[in-house]
Design an enzyme around this catalytic site. Structure first.
Site, mmCIF file in Angstrom:
data_model
loop_
_atom_site.group_PDB
_atom_site.id
_atom_site.type_symbol
_atom_site.label_atom_id
_atom_site.label_comp_id
_atom_site.label_asym_id
_atom_site.label_seq_id
_atom_site.Cartn_x
_atom_site.Cartn_y
_atom_site.Cartn_z
ATOM 1 N N SER A 95 -112.942 29.204 -0.400
ATOM 2 C CA SER A 95 -111.931 30.390 -1.216
ATOM 3 C C SER A 95 -111.115 30.537 -2.596
ATOM 4 O O SER A 95 -111.396 29.064 -2.759
ATOM 5 C CB SER A 95 -110.926 30.207 0.165
ATOM 6 N N LYS A 142 -102.680 19.031 5.039
ATOM 7 C CA LYS A 142 -101.782 19.934 6.262
ATOM 8 C C LYS A 142 -102.719 20.280 7.159
ATOM 9 O O LYS A 142 -102.302 20.770 8.366
ATOM 10 C CB LYS A 142 -100.634 20.491 5.621
ATOM 11 N N ASP A 143 -103.747 20.827 6.433
ATOM 12 C CA ASP A 143 -104.656 21.800 7.531
ATOM 13 C C ASP A 143 -105.753 21.094 7.984
ATOM 14 O O ASP A 143 -106.451 21.072 8.623
ATOM 15 C CB ASP A 143 -105.230 23.112 6.431
ATOM 16 N N ARG A 192 -95.545 27.262 13.920
ATOM 17 C CA ARG A 192 -94.564 26.166 13.092
ATOM 18 C C ARG A 192 -93.260 26.760 12.329
ATOM 19 O O ARG A 192 -92.439 26.688 12.588
ATOM 20 C CB ARG A 192 -94.781 24.541 11.769
ATOM 21 N N ARG A 225 -104.305 37.063 8.615
ATOM 22 C CA ARG A 225 -104.650 36.232 8.421
ATOM 23 C C ARG A 225 -105.666 36.396 6.770
ATOM 24 O O ARG A 225 -105.227 37.204 6.560
ATOM 25 C CB ARG A 225 -106.871 35.997 9.683
#
Length: 206
Positions: free
Chosen positions: A14, A84-85, A132, A150
């Site tokens: 990406s 974070k992923d 979250r 998505r």
């Protein structure tokens, strides 16, 4: 004469993943000017499966399994990923080797009509694939409708701003928007911590 060292860095494909990897490569070259960097794009299952909510197809590990395999096989020397992923537990035999300086940690609301969270119409539809974010949104505005969304950052913005699309707004990390220089000009509102606590490690790379 000193030998030139080459490091192989794995990354998803990406625009944000490539920016993050290029950033780390630039930091390495700044510290070691003779260093050669070979960036290898690795497509993960999470990049291929885009029509199913993340919790139903494996969660965060969807975006790391192929990178982990490349590390274990010796195809790459290290990978760059959003902290974070990553799964909360280190993969067996692998570890987080470094964390560069952290970017802003907050989440941002992007709305089609430019409204902030409190002024969205009753029953507005918010696109997010994060439990979250969904839980905190509904705590603040129980009337909101949460719909899975998505795709990469550009795709989510395009879906949200589509006048014929199902979304009134979406939530994205401020760090990613700033890294891609997308925040300026967007109908965006940074969410205060009282409304939206960020994920652990948000804004950091690993």
């Amino acid at each position: 004469m000193a030998m030139t060292k080459t490091v192989r860095i794995g990354t998803r494909g990406s625009a944000l993943a490539r920016w993050q990897t290029d950033h780390v490569a630039a930091l390495l070259r700044e510290a070691w000017p003779a260093l050669q960097v070979d960036i290898q794009v690795i497509r993960t299952r999470g990049d291929r499966v885009l029509d199913t909510p993340l919790p139903l197809v494996g969660g965060k590990g969807l975006f790391t399994a192929e990178l982990e395999h490349a590390l274990r096989s010796g195809a790459i020397d290290f990978a760059v990923h959003s902290l974070k992923d990553l799964p909360t537990e280190d993969a067996p035999g692998l570890t987080v080797g470094a964390i560069p300086a952290r970017a802003p940690v907050q989440d941002v609301l992007i709305s089609r009509e430019g409204m902030d969270l409190d002024h969205l119409p009753p029953g507005a539809t918010i696109g997010t694939s994060s439990r979250r974010r969904a839980a905190q949104l509904l705590h603040h505005r129980p009337d909101l409708h949460i719909l899975d969304i998505r795709g990469n950052v550009d795709t989510r913005i395009r879906k949200t701003l589509d006048p014929n699309g199902p979304y009134d707004a979406t939530i994205l990390a401020q760090a990613g928007l700033e890294r891609l220089e997308l925040l300026e000009g967007l109908p965006a509102h940074v969410l205060p911590f009282q409304v939206m606590l960020p994920a652990p490690g948000q804004g950091a790379l690993a």
